[in-house]
Design a protein around this motif. Structure first.
Motif: not given
Length: 279
Positions: A212-235
């Motif tokens: 994500t230094y060389e490419r813009q935007g989100l990576p093509p897939t998630p990079i780990d298993s996020p919990g509900l709190q991280a999901m809530a923060a994302a939105v």
């Protein structure tokens, strides 16, 4: 995250039919809460499930290994089961369950299989992403559930504390809005299959869709298993104009709106780290 000129930031149980009958008879006969139900001759006691804990932030490879260990299967068994299991993944995932092996404690019995456990995890992730707050918030930001999971996985990896999750989310949203590369070390670590707080300048130039230094935007897939709190923060990110952050010391993550301010925080991080190494 880091910048080219700074070091990286560190980081109801359900009643059985017999149980329902016992509760009903106890209520009608006024026997109180306790009622012993003897087993019939030859009848076995119900199997007590074993717990399988999947923590927030684990990658798919770690989940596979934990399943293999718990089920006492050869290494690679759970990973191999992915290809032959119709996991309820979104089309965007292209069969890859990364980010959808939801962190929770799962019941394991003698009837459990890699396929059953993986399916349970993915179904749980789908339910979490479909909760009203997460689903509505994602739509408000123009994100699909898969994009929400991807962003949440970065937040899970980057935020040192749960209290920082909303701010990390805001940094990502602000950078996306300005068409700035995310510059997250967590995605570099994922590309290199490692976990570290040290990222070299040369590593920020690797040829990888997760760079994500060389490419813009989100990576093509998630990079780990996020919990509900991280999901809530994302939105629902914390309001703010931050574009940078660095964890100066444990429990002290500094968020900055300008690069000049960020550089001062990085300088303090470097000073504290040098002093720690000398000690």
């Amino acid at each position: 995250m880091r910048h080219e000129n700074r070091p990286p930031s560190p980081r109801r149980s359900r009643l059985t039919r017999r149980g329902r009958l016992a509760l009903f008879l106890g209520t009608v006969l006024g026997l109180g809460a306790a009622l012993l139900i003897p087993l019939f001759p030859g009848e076995r006691a119900p199997e007590k499930p074993r717990p399988l804990l999947i923590p927030e932030g684990w990658r798919a490879a770690q989940v596979y290994a934990a399943i293999d260990r718990e089920l006492k299967l050869p290494a690679g068994s759970a990973k191999a089961a992915v290809a032959s299991t119709a996991l309820p993944l979104p089309a965007e995932a292209k069969g890859n369950p990364e980010g959808y092996l939801f962190p929770a404690t799962y019941p394991v019995t003698s009837q459990s299989t890699p396929a059953s456990l993986l399916t349970y995890m993915v179904e749980t992730a789908n339910k979490s992403l479909a909760t009203k707050a997460v689903a509505d918030g994602g739509k408000a930001h123009g994100m699909t559930p898969y994009q929400t999971a991807t962003l949440a996985s970065i937040i899970e990896a980057e935020a040192e504390t749960r209290g920082d999750m909303g701010k990390v989310a805001r940094v990502v949203h602000n950078r996306l809005a300005k068409s700035m590369p995310l510059q997250m070390d967590s995605t570099i670590n994922y590309a290199l299959n490692r976990s570290t707080v040290d990222t070299k300048l040369s590593e920020t130039k690797i040829d990888s869709p997760f760079n994500t230094y060389e490419r813009q935007g989100l990576p093509p897939t998630p990079i780990d298993s996020p919990g509900l709190q991280a999901m809530a923060a994302a939105v629902a990110p914390t309001p703010g104009d931050w574009l940078f952050f660095v964890t100066v010391k444990q429990g002290d993550t500094r968020f900055s709106a300008t690069y000049e301010e960020h550089k001062r925080h990085v300088a303090e991080f470097n000073r504290l780290r040098a002093a720690s190494r000398a000690a």
